[in-house]
Design an enzyme around this catalytic site. Structure first.
Site, mmCIF file in Angstrom:
data_model
loop_
_atom_site.group_PDB
_atom_site.id
_atom_site.type_symbol
_atom_site.label_atom_id
_atom_site.label_comp_id
_atom_site.label_asym_id
_atom_site.label_seq_id
_atom_site.Cartn_x
_atom_site.Cartn_y
_atom_site.Cartn_z
ATOM 1 N N CYS A 143 0.810 -1.226 0.000
ATOM 2 C CA CYS A 143 0.000 0.000 0.000
ATOM 3 C C CYS A 143 0.841 1.272 0.000
ATOM 4 O O CYS A 143 0.322 2.356 -0.272
ATOM 5 C CB CYS A 143 -0.950 0.015 1.189
ATOM 6 S SG CYS A 143 -1.995 -1.425 1.244
ATOM 7 N N HIS A 281 -3.258 6.933 2.813
ATOM 8 C CA HIS A 281 -3.679 5.655 2.242
ATOM 9 C C HIS A 281 -5.042 5.275 2.799
ATOM 10 O O HIS A 281 -5.271 5.305 4.011
ATOM 11 C CB HIS A 281 -2.643 4.577 2.575
ATOM 12 C CG HIS A 281 -3.140 3.200 2.281
ATOM 13 N ND1 HIS A 281 -3.706 2.863 1.068
ATOM 14 C CD2 HIS A 281 -3.178 2.075 3.050
ATOM 15 C CE1 HIS A 281 -4.065 1.591 1.099
ATOM 16 N NE2 HIS A 281 -3.767 1.097 2.280
ATOM 17 N N ASN A 311 -10.189 -0.372 0.109
ATOM 18 C CA ASN A 311 -8.725 -0.292 0.133
ATOM 19 C C ASN A 311 -8.202 -0.797 -1.214
ATOM 20 O O ASN A 311 -8.332 -1.978 -1.527
ATOM 21 C CB ASN A 311 -8.190 -1.153 1.292
ATOM 22 C CG ASN A 311 -6.677 -1.106 1.396
ATOM 23 O OD1 ASN A 311 -5.987 -0.688 0.474
ATOM 24 N ND2 ASN A 311 -6.158 -1.568 2.524
HETATM 25 N N1 ACO Z 1 -18.521 -8.473 9.762
HETATM 26 C C1 ACO Z 1 -18.962 -8.708 11.019
HETATM 27 N N2 ACO Z 1 -18.139 -9.020 12.028
HETATM 28 C C2 ACO Z 1 -16.818 -9.112 11.753
HETATM 29 C C3 ACO Z 1 -16.304 -8.869 10.467
HETATM 30 C C4 ACO Z 1 -17.228 -8.556 9.457
HETATM 31 N N3 ACO Z 1 -16.840 -8.300 8.186
HETATM 32 N N4 ACO Z 1 -14.966 -9.009 10.507
HETATM 33 C C5 ACO Z 1 -14.651 -9.327 11.779
HETATM 34 N N5 ACO Z 1 -15.770 -9.383 12.521
HETATM 35 C C6 ACO Z 1 -15.899 -9.688 13.945
HETATM 36 C C7 ACO Z 1 -14.730 -10.457 14.480
HETATM 37 O O1 ACO Z 1 -14.893 -11.855 14.268
HETATM 38 C C8 ACO Z 1 -14.758 -10.089 15.947
HETATM 39 O O2 ACO Z 1 -15.750 -10.860 16.572
HETATM 40 P P1 ACO Z 1 -15.539 -11.414 18.091
HETATM 41 O O3 ACO Z 1 -15.431 -10.160 18.940
HETATM 42 O O4 ACO Z 1 -16.755 -12.211 18.335
HETATM 43 O O5 ACO Z 1 -14.264 -12.184 18.052
HETATM 44 C C9 ACO Z 1 -15.258 -8.654 15.944
HETATM 45 O O6 ACO Z 1 -15.900 -8.457 14.656
HETATM 46 C C10 ACO Z 1 -14.154 -7.635 16.088
HETATM 47 O O7 ACO Z 1 -13.095 -7.998 15.197
HETATM 48 P P2 ACO Z 1 -11.808 -7.139 15.086
HETATM 49 O O8 ACO Z 1 -10.881 -7.770 14.087
HETATM 50 O O9 ACO Z 1 -11.279 -6.856 16.453
HETATM 51 O O10 ACO Z 1 -12.407 -5.792 14.455
HETATM 52 P P3 ACO Z 1 -11.684 -4.429 14.226
HETATM 53 O O11 ACO Z 1 -12.482 -3.356 14.846
HETATM 54 O O12 ACO Z 1 -10.216 -4.501 14.530
HETATM 55 O O13 ACO Z 1 -11.826 -4.238 12.656
HETATM 56 C C11 ACO Z 1 -10.532 -4.441 10.676
HETATM 57 C C12 ACO Z 1 -11.247 -5.188 11.781
HETATM 58 C C13 ACO Z 1 -11.553 -3.607 9.929
HETATM 59 C C14 ACO Z 1 -9.908 -5.457 9.753
HETATM 60 C C15 ACO Z 1 -9.457 -3.511 11.293
HETATM 61 O O14 ACO Z 1 -8.676 -4.247 12.195
HETATM 62 C C16 ACO Z 1 -8.579 -2.897 10.261
HETATM 63 O O15 ACO Z 1 -9.014 -2.082 9.471
HETATM 64 N N6 ACO Z 1 -7.285 -3.213 10.277
HETATM 65 C C17 ACO Z 1 -6.326 -2.629 9.363
HETATM 66 C C18 ACO Z 1 -6.502 -3.184 8.003
HETATM 67 C C19 ACO Z 1 -5.520 -2.558 7.062
HETATM 68 O O16 ACO Z 1 -5.212 -1.405 7.123
HETATM 69 N N7 ACO Z 1 -4.983 -3.327 6.188
HETATM 70 C C20 ACO Z 1 -4.042 -2.801 5.271
HETATM 71 C C21 ACO Z 1 -3.789 -3.875 4.366
HETATM 72 S S1 ACO Z 1 -3.479 -3.296 2.795
HETATM 73 C C22 ACO Z 1 -2.053 -3.976 2.119
HETATM 74 O O17 ACO Z 1 -0.965 -3.710 2.544
HETATM 75 C C23 ACO Z 1 -2.303 -4.896 0.949
#
Ligand code: ACO
Length: 360
Positions: A143, A281, A311
């Site tokens: 990214c 980003h 993203n």
């Molecule tokens: N829908 C519903 N529930 C979900 C979903 C979904 N799509 N995804 C996860 N959950 C659930 C999980 O299972 C968890 O449930 P639990 O509490 O029963 O275990 C709960 O929601 C919370 O999950 P978290 O992973 O803690 O949620 P978080 O608030 O951290 O959000 C996310 C997850 C959106 C992925 C966040 O962590 C994030 O944006 N991280 C950064 C991602 C990023 O920037 N990536 C860059 C990659 S790009 C590259 O370099 C190619």
């Protein structure tokens, strides 16, 4: 960083005698390149997939995705479209915007982590599509690829007797497991390109670029290269798909982008109040808000497109620049702070002055 034990071809473990150096934080790169962005263009695939559509096949909801990520919809490449097709369309748009003939280009750099193939690179395919035989290559900093690309393609442009094309292009939906709600909701496809031209009065920089490869599995597609080739067993286990530890990535993203952007402002001798627009980003609206808050960015100066694009990795910053220009948020002389973060880990920030026209 510990040096991992390596497996020899006879299956025995080989301990490396190399002592890994202690990690050293990179110094900010004070270079300000005499280079201007003289053209900008984008391509987004026609098909859009909104959160309700994803909710029909995944255990998720529009409310969860909007609240946790800020994403409402994303573009998805057609089955016959690959990254080079998206890149070529964006390249043509940027060249038209700059009024530059492809024959006058001196080089093409494609920032991507989703190339058409491992080899050949995507750059030569784009060059062929444009009908030119200039140096063309890929740059993979995930990214952060477009910001890294500004440094690399900018340096090429600074000493070239013609323009250089930098494209951020991705088809992330191709490497995501459509059944994994933790990743499938986040990514979109698209491409955007800039024409970089040497210009004595222009300033592209300073730069702050860095990497930390000590924990690659934080965010990776494991079975896509030479470490663990895509055997039938690995493919059956889905190891070709992108996986990540979302919470860890989130924390690193906020910390690294904030530190990197701060370093650039400091190296430039300006403050956040001197920034007309912040283009970060587009990984998660909460990450963008967290960085903006820590930087002390005045309200309304962060350009957000993640709601419509998801993203798009290396394409996200240039797509946001095009969107900012097209919605009248970029005007001549505006100072733009750019910051990105991605797999690697990699991060990067820079300052650019918008030389182009404002589109009302
Ligand atoms: N829908 C519903 N529930 C979900 C979903 C979904 N799509 N995804 C996860 N959950 C659930 C999980 O299972 C968890 O449930 P639990 O509490 O029963 O275990 C709960 O929601 C919370 O999950 P978290 O992973 O803690 O949620 P978080 O608030 O951290 O959000 C996310 C997850 C959106 C992925 C966040 O962590 C994030 O944006 N991280 C950064 C991602 C990023 O920037 N990536 C860059 C990659 S790009 C590259 O370099 C190619």
């Amino acid at each position: 960083m510990a040096v991992p034990a390596m497996t020899a071809t006879d299956g025995t473990l080989v301990r490396s005698t190399t002592v890994a150096p202690a990690a050293v934080a990179p110094a900010t790169d004070p270079t300000v390149l005499p280079v201007a962005i003289t053209g900008l263009g984008a391509y987004l695939p026609a098909r859009t997939v909104d959160n309700d559509e994803l909710s029909r096949t995944l255990d998720t909801s529009d409310a969860w995705i909007r609240t946790r990520t800020g994403i409402a919809t994303r573009h998805v490449a057609a089955p016959e479209e690959a990254t080079s097709d998206l890149a070529l369309a964006a390249a043509r748009a940027a060249l038209a915007d700059a009024g530059v003939d492809a024959a006058d280009l001196r080089a093409i750099v494609v920032a991507t982590c989703t190339p058409d193939h491992l080899l050949p690179a995507t750059g030569p395919l784009v060059a062929a599509g444009l009908g030119v035989e200039v140096p063309a290559f890929d740059l993979n900093a995930a990214c952060s690829g477009f910001v890294y690309g500004l440094r690399v393609a900018g340096a090429l442009a600074a000493t070239a007797d013609g323009p250089v094309l930098l494209i951020g292009a991705e088809a992330l939906t191709r490497i995501v497991d459509a059944g994994d709600r933790g990743t499938a909701i986040l990514f979109g496809d698209g491409a955007a390109a800039v024409v970089l031209t040497a210009h004595a009065g222009a300033g592209l920089g300073p730069f702050d670029l860095g990497s930390d490869g000590s924990d690659p599995s934080m965010l990776w597609a494991a079975a896509t290269g030479t470490r663990s080739p895509a055997t039938p067993a690995r493919l059956a286990a889905g190891e070709q798909y992108l996986t990540m530890r979302g919470g860890d990535v989130y924390r690193h993203a906020v910390t690294r982008m904030t530190a990197s952007a701060t370093a650039v402002l400091s190296a430039a001798g300006v403050t956040i109040d001197d920034v007309d627009l912040f283009v970060g980003h587009q990984a998660n609206a909460r990450i963008l808000a967290g960085v903006a808050e820590r930087l002390g960015l005045p309200a309304g100066r962060s350009h957000v497109t993640i709601d419509r694009h998801g993203n798009t990795s290396a394409a996200s910053v240039p797509l946001a620049l095009v969107d900012a220009r097209d919605t009248g948020r970029l005007g001549p002389g505006d100072r733009v702070l750019v910051a990105a973060f991605g797999a690697g880990l990699t991060w990067g920030s820079t300052l650019l002055t918008w030389e182009g026209r404002r589109r009302e």
